[in-house]
Scaffold this motif. Structure first.
Motif, short mmCIF file in Angstrom:
data_model
loop_
_atom_site.label_atom_id
_atom_site.label_comp_id
_atom_site.label_asym_id
_atom_site.label_seq_id
_atom_site.Cartn_x
_atom_site.Cartn_y
_atom_site.Cartn_z
N ARG A 1 0.72 -1.14 0.07
CA ARG A 1 0.20 -0.36 -0.01
C ARG A 1 1.16 1.40 0.13
O ARG A 1 2.09 1.62 0.74
CB ARG A 1 -0.86 0.02 1.22
CG ARG A 1 -1.84 1.12 1.07
CD ARG A 1 -2.86 0.86 2.00
NE ARG A 1 -2.57 1.19 3.66
CZ ARG A 1 -3.69 0.15 4.75
NH1 ARG A 1 -4.57 0.13 3.98
NH2 ARG A 1 -2.85 0.50 5.82
N TYR A 2 0.94 2.25 -1.01
CA TYR A 2 0.96 3.82 -0.62
C TYR A 2 0.87 4.62 -0.27
O TYR A 2 -1.05 4.77 -0.43
CB TYR A 2 1.33 3.84 -2.12
CG TYR A 2 1.74 5.81 -2.03
CD1 TYR A 2 2.86 6.25 -1.75
CD2 TYR A 2 0.58 6.47 -3.20
CE1 TYR A 2 3.76 7.59 -1.44
CE2 TYR A 2 1.50 7.84 -2.72
CZ TYR A 2 2.21 8.46 -2.35
OH TYR A 2 2.61 9.26 -2.49
N VAL A 3 1.47 5.52 1.48
CA VAL A 3 0.15 6.23 1.67
C VAL A 3 0.31 7.56 1.17
O VAL A 3 1.87 7.49 1.49
CB VAL A 3 -0.53 6.16 3.03
CG1 VAL A 3 -1.26 4.87 3.16
CG2 VAL A 3 0.93 5.22 4.34
N SER A 4 0.31 8.85 1.07
CA SER A 4 1.15 9.79 1.15
C SER A 4 1.05 10.64 2.28
O SER A 4 1.97 11.47 2.22
CB SER A 4 0.17 11.04 -0.30
OG SER A 4 -0.89 11.00 0.38
N ARG A 5 0.15 10.20 3.20
CA ARG A 5 0.00 10.98 4.39
C ARG A 5 0.31 10.08 5.90
O ARG A 5 0.74 8.63 5.32
CB ARG A 5 -1.50 11.69 4.78
CG ARG A 5 -1.63 13.14 3.94
CD ARG A 5 -0.74 14.44 4.68
NE ARG A 5 -0.51 15.11 3.46
CZ ARG A 5 -0.26 16.51 3.62
NH1 ARG A 5 -0.33 16.61 4.94
NH2 ARG A 5 -0.52 17.65 2.52
N GLU B 1 4.18 0.68 -5.77
CA GLU B 1 4.01 1.94 -4.92
C GLU B 1 4.71 3.55 -5.94
O GLU B 1 4.40 4.00 -5.61
CB GLU B 1 4.34 1.58 -3.37
CG GLU B 1 3.17 0.19 -2.98
CD GLU B 1 2.08 -0.01 -3.33
OE1 GLU B 1 0.96 1.84 -4.34
OE2 GLU B 1 1.52 -1.06 -3.59
N HIS C 1 2.71 5.18 -8.07
CA HIS C 1 1.76 5.89 -7.55
C HIS C 1 2.45 7.13 -6.88
O HIS C 1 1.60 8.08 -7.07
CB HIS C 1 1.16 5.37 -6.42
CG HIS C 1 0.32 4.09 -6.43
ND1 HIS C 1 -1.19 4.76 -7.49
CD2 HIS C 1 -0.13 2.45 -5.99
CE1 HIS C 1 -1.56 3.38 -8.16
NE2 HIS C 1 -1.31 1.85 -6.84
N HIS D 1 1.36 10.51 -8.07
CA HIS D 1 0.54 11.24 -7.20
C HIS D 1 1.13 12.66 -7.08
O HIS D 1 0.06 14.18 -7.37
CB HIS D 1 0.31 10.66 -6.06
CG HIS D 1 0.16 11.69 -5.11
ND1 HIS D 1 -1.54 11.91 -4.56
CD2 HIS D 1 0.40 11.84 -3.70
CE1 HIS D 1 -1.35 13.14 -3.91
NE2 HIS D 1 -0.32 12.83 -2.95
N ARG E 1 -5.54 13.27 5.53
CA ARG E 1 -5.10 11.99 5.29
C ARG E 1 -4.40 11.58 3.87
O ARG E 1 -3.81 10.28 3.53
CB ARG E 1 -6.94 11.11 5.56
CG ARG E 1 -7.65 11.42 6.30
CD ARG E 1 -6.54 10.97 7.75
NE ARG E 1 -7.09 11.39 8.90
CZ ARG E 1 -7.06 11.05 9.98
NH1 ARG E 1 -6.32 9.85 10.09
NH2 ARG E 1 -6.56 11.29 11.22
N VAL F 1 -3.88 10.45 0.05
CA VAL F 1 -3.94 9.50 -0.77
C VAL F 1 -3.99 8.12 -0.38
O VAL F 1 -2.84 7.79 0.49
CB VAL F 1 -4.00 9.38 -2.32
CG1 VAL F 1 -4.27 10.57 -3.01
CG2 VAL F 1 -2.18 9.39 -2.57
N GLU F 2 -4.02 6.81 -1.07
CA GLU F 2 -3.76 5.51 -0.47
C GLU F 2 -3.79 5.07 -1.63
O GLU F 2 -4.80 4.61 -2.48
CB GLU F 2 -4.52 5.50 0.54
CG GLU F 2 -4.70 4.19 1.82
CD GLU F 2 -5.36 4.37 2.95
OE1 GLU F 2 -5.41 4.87 3.92
OE2 GLU F 2 -5.96 2.54 2.69
N HIS F 3 -2.97 4.01 -1.84
CA HIS F 3 -3.46 2.97 -3.71
C HIS F 3 -3.18 1.23 -2.94
O HIS F 3 -2.26 1.62 -2.36
CB HIS F 3 -2.22 3.77 -4.51
CG HIS F 3 -2.76 4.49 -5.31
ND1 HIS F 3 -3.79 4.55 -5.75
CD2 HIS F 3 -2.26 5.81 -5.07
CE1 HIS F 3 -4.15 6.11 -6.29
NE2 HIS F 3 -3.39 7.04 -5.94
N ALA F 4 -3.99 0.57 -2.52
CA ALA F 4 -3.31 -0.90 -2.28
C ALA F 4 -3.35 -1.47 -4.27
O ALA F 4 -3.74 -1.29 -4.18
CB ALA F 4 -4.49 -0.98 -1.70
#
Ligand SMILES: [Zn+2]
Lengths: 249, 432
Positions: free
Chosen positions: A125-129, A170, A173, A177, B202, B204-207
Motif C-alpha cells: 500500500r502507498y500512503v501519502s500522509r 507503489e 503511484h 501522485h 489523510r 491518498v492511499e493506493h493498495a
C-alpha cells in the motif's frame, strides 16, 4: 526473458529489523524451496487443484488481467471488453515507458513492513500522509514467494522479485501522485473522451489506469517475465484456498 | 408524575440502547405506558385507544407517503442508472484528483439525499461512489464520511423531512422551509470542509490488493451484474433528482405532487412507452420495501407524540420541563450544543425516536416557540444523519467501505457538531 536483472533485494527479515515493522521474524524469509510454508496447510488434493487453477491463469495473456482489473473497478460496469483491453494495454505500456524514463532514481518514500496482509487481501500500500510511505505486507509477500516455487514460476518471478515489484509499484503511484503532467500524459495515452463538443474534447480519466501503469512500471523495473497481476491472481486463489482450509479446521 | 414519565422514557432508551426492542416497538410501548400513567381513559376523548393509538398512528401519514414516494423515486433513479451515471461522469472528469472526485461525489450525495435521505440515499450514491473514491486514492473512512456528509448536506432540502417537521411540530411548510434554508449553508460548508480538510490530512492511499483479481469476489460480481442491466442514463435524465426540489422550493408546490413530478420526469426521460407501466409498478413495490423501516418508525413516533400531548401528560411534564429548559439564548446554545451526543446511539435526543417525543413535550409545555423546537431538532438531525454509529446509513457506508461505524463517527462528529452549533445559534438568534 529478462528475469532477475535487477538483483534480489535483501531478505525481508533483515529489512523488517531495519524498519522496525511488525513482521514476524522467520516467516517472511521462509520462501526457499523445501521450506515449510503456509500452503502445507492445504490437503494434497486442494494443493493440486490450486496448482491447476493457477496453471489456467498462466495460460491467459497479461493484458487479460488488466481487463479483469478494470472490469472489477467501479465506473467500468458494462463497458466493452475490447475497449477495456485497449485501455489496459495503453496504461501498462505507459508504465513500461515510465520505468525506462526514470532511470534508477525513484522517489524516496519510506518502506514499512507489516503483517496481516492476507486477512485484508493486501500485498502493499502507498500512503501519502503523514509522510509518503510504502507499506509491504510480509505475510502476503512470503506466500507469493512460496507460490512461485510451488507453481514453477521462478523464471518469471525470481526470489525477492515480488518484494522489489511491490516497492516499485507503489513508487509509481507516488510518481503519479506528485506529478500532474504525468497524470495528464497517462490520460492522453488511454485516450478516453469524457466530453466532446465539436472539435473541443476533454480527456477522461480511466479509473484503474494508474493501477495498471504501476503494475507495468513494476514489471519493467524488476524485469519480471510476466505481469505482476498474474502472481496477484494466483495469490488471490491461494488466499481463497487458505481461507477455506481455515473454515474446515 | 412528571418524574415517572421521565423514568419511563429512560427505560425506553435503555431498551433501545440494549437492542432489546426495535426503536419503533419501544416507542409504542412507551406511549401506551405514558398514557396509562397519566390516567388517560381507555376509549373516548383523549384516550389510549382512540387518541393515542388510532389518531397517533396516522398522524404522520403525509410524511409516510412522502417517504414512500421518495423511495419510489430512488428505486427508479437506481434502476435507470441515473445515480451511477452521475458518479461515473465525476470520475471521468476529475479522476486523477481525489479531492475533486470526493467533492463531486459529495455533491451527488447531497442531490440524492434531497430525494430519499438516509440509508437508500447512502446506498444509491455509495454503491458506485465509495469504490470509485477508493479507486482514485481516497482513504476508506474519508470515502464513507464523504457519502454521509453529502447526504446530510441534502437533508435540509429533503422534502419528506419538511413534511415530518411540519406535521410533528404543527408548523406550516413555509416556516420549515425558511429555517432549512438557513440551516443549509452550515451543512454545506462543513461538508465541503470535511472533504477538503480530510483529503489534505489523510492524503491518498493506493493498495495493491488481491481482491481485484479474485474470481470469487462476490461484491464485484454483484456490482457488475447489477450494473450491466443499468447502462448510462441520457444527460437530460440526470436532472431528475433536482425536479422535486425545484418545484417545491422554486415554485412553492406542495410536497407530494412535487415528488410525483420527479417520478414522472425520471420515467419519461429514461423509459420507452411500452415499458413504462411495468417499470413504474416494479419500482413502486420495491420502494415499499425500502420505505418500510422509516414508515414503521413514523407510525410509532405519531403514537408517542399523541401520548406526550395528552392533557394529563402536558400537565405533569410542564413544571419539570419549564424548570429544566434554559431560556437565555446563550445558555440555550451552550446547553443544547453540549447535549448533542445524546442524539447518538439511539439516545434520548434522537429526532427519529424519543427525541420526537421530547420535542412534542417542549412544544405542548409552551417552553419554546414551535419554530425554536424545529431549530433544535433539525440541528440534531444533521448530527444523527451522519455520525450515529447505530443508524442504518452510517453502518452501511462504513461496512461497505471496510471500516467500522465508530471510525466514521469519530471522523465526522467534529464537523456535524459544528453544523448543530450553527443551527442552534441561528435558532437562538432568530426565535428566542
Ligand atoms: Zn497500486
Amino acid at each position: 526473458m529478462t528475469a532477475g536483472t535487477r538483483g534480489a533485494p535483501p531478505p525481508a527479515t533483515a529489512a523488517a529489523a531495519r524498519e522496525g515493522g511488525q513482521a514476524r521474524p522467520g516467516t517472511a524469509g521462509a520462501a526457499g524451496p523445501g521450506a515449510p510454508g503456509v500452503l502445507d496447510r492445504l490437503t494434497p488434493a486442494r494443493r493440486a487443484a490450486l496448482r491447476a487453477e493457477c496453471a489456467r491463469l498462466a495460460d491467459l495473456d497479461d493484458a487479460e488481467f488488466g481487463v479483469r482489473l478494470l472490469a472489477a473497478t467501479p465506473t467500468h460496469e458494462g463497458r466493452d471488453p475490447a475497449l477495456l483491453r485497449r485501455w489496459a494495454e495503453a496504461a501498462a505500456a505507459f508504465g513500461v515507458g515510465l520505468a525506462a524514463d526514470r532511470g534508477t532514481h525513484g522517489p524516496a518514500a519510506r518502506v514499512v513492513e507489516r503483517d496481516g496482509g492476507l486477512e485484508q487481501l493486501l500485498l502493499a500500500r502507498y500512503v501519502s500522509r503523514p509522510a509518503p510511505a510504502v507499506e509491504l505486507f510480509t505475510d502476503t509477500l512470503a506466500l507469493g514467494e512460496e507460490l512461485a516455487d510451488l507453481l514453477g514460476w521462478r523464471a518469471w518471478f525470481p526470489p525477492g522479485a515480488l518484494r522489489a515489484a511491490a516497492v516499485a509499484h507503489e513508487e509509481a503511484h507516488c510518481l503519479l501522485h506528485r506529478d500532474p503532467a504525468l497524470r495528464r500524459a497517462l490520460r492522453g495515452r488511454t485516450g478516453h473522451t469524457a466530453l466532446r463538443l465539436g472539435r473541443f474534447r476533454i480527456a477522461g480519466h480511466v479509473a484503474g489506469a494508474d493501477e495498471l501503469t504501476a503494475h507495468g512500471y513494476a514489471g519493467a523495473r524488476c524485469g519480471l517475465g510476466r505481469s505482476p497481476l498474474l502472481l496477484t491472481a494466483a495469490l488471490a486463489s491461494a488466499a481463497g484456498a487458505l481461507e477455506e482450509a481455515r473454515g474446515q479446521d | 408524575m412528571g418524574i415517572v414519565i421521565l423514568l419511563l422514557m429512560l427505560v425506553g432508551v435503555g431498551l433501545m440502547l440494549a437492542r432489546k426492542l426495535p426503536t419503533a416497538f419501544a416507542l409504542v410501548l412507551l406511549a401506551v405506558a405514558i398514557a396509562v400513567v397519566v390516567g388517560a381513559p381507555l376509549t373516548g376523548e383523549n384516550s389510549i385507544v382512540d387518541t393515542v393509538l388510532q389518531e397517533g398512528a396516522v398522524a404522520l401519514a403525509a410524511t409516510m407517503l412522502a417517504v414512500l414516494i421518495g423511495s419510489w423515486l430512488g428505486k427508479l433513479m437506481e434502476e435507470t442508472g441515473i445515480a451511477g451515471t452521475l458518479v461515473r461522469k465525476i470520475v471521468e472528469f476529475g479522476g486523477d484528483r481525489p479531492t475533486v472526485v470526493a467533492l463531486g461525489v459529495l455533491a451527488v450525495s447531497a442531490l440524492i439525499g434531497t430525494v430519499t435521505g438516509s440509508a437508500p440515499a447512502a446506498m444509491m450514491a455509495g454503491i458506485i461512489g465509495i469504490p470509485a473514491m477508493v479507486a482514485v486514492g481516497v482513504p476508506k473512512t474519508t470515502a464513507a464520511g464523504t457519502i454521509l456528509m453529502g447526504i446530510a448536506a441534502g437533508i435540509p432540502f429533503e422534502l419528506p423531512v419538511w413534511q415530518f417537521f411540519s406535521t410533528a411540530l404543527d408548523l406550516p411548510i413555509d416556516t420549515v422551509r425558511g429555517f432549512m434554508l438557513r440551516l443549509f449553508p452550515f451543512a454545506a460548508v462543513f461538508a465541503i470542509l470535511f472533504v477538503l480538510v480530510e483529503t489534505r490530512r489523510r492524503g491518498v492511499e493506493h493498495a495493491w490488493s488481491l481482491a481485484s483479481m479474485s474470481e470469487r469476489s462476490a461484491g464485484g460480481d454483484r456490482r457488475r451484474g447489477r450494473a450491466r442491466q443499468l447502462g448510462d442514463a441520457p444527460w437530460y435524465a440526470l436532472f431528475a433528482p433536482a425536479v422535486p426540489l425545484v418545484l417545491a422550493l422554486g415554485f412553492g408546490l406542495a410536497i407530494i405532487p412535487s415528488m410525483l413530478a420527479g417520478v414522472l420526469y425520471t420515467l419519461v426521460t429514461t423509459t420507452r412507452p411500452r415499458e413504462m407501466n411495468k417499470r413504474l409498478l416494479r419500482t413502486l413495490y420495491a420502494g415499499f420495501e425500502v420505505a418500510a423501516p422509516p414508515i414503521a418508525l413514523f407510525v410509532a413516533i405519531g403514537i408517542l407524540l399523541a401520548a406526550v400531548q395528552l392533557p394529563g401528560a402536558v400537565a405533569a411534564l410542564n413544571p419539570l420541563v419549564t424548570a429544566l429548559s434554559p431560556s437565555h439564548p446563550v445558555v440555550f446554545v451552550l446547553v443544547f450544543t453540549l447535549l448533542t451526543p445524546l442524539c447518538l446511539y439511539r439516545g434520548p435526543l434522537n429526532v427519529y425516536g424519543l427525541g420526537a417525543g421530547i420535542a412534542g413535550v417542549l412544544i405542548s409545555a409552551g417552553v419554546y416557540p414551535a419554530v425554536a423546537v424545529l431549530g433544535l431538532t433539525a440541528s440534531y438531525n444533521q448530527v444523527f444523519g451522519v455520525a450515529d454509529p447505530t443508524s442504518t446509513q452510517t453502518v452501511w457506508a462504513a461496512q461497505y467501505s471496510g471500516v467500522s461505524p465508530q471510525q466514521v463517527m469519530l471522523r465526522t462528529l467534529p464537523y456535524v457538531w459544528c453544523v448543530a452549533l450553527g443551527g442552534l445559534i441561528v435558532t437562538a438568534a432568530t426565535q428566542l
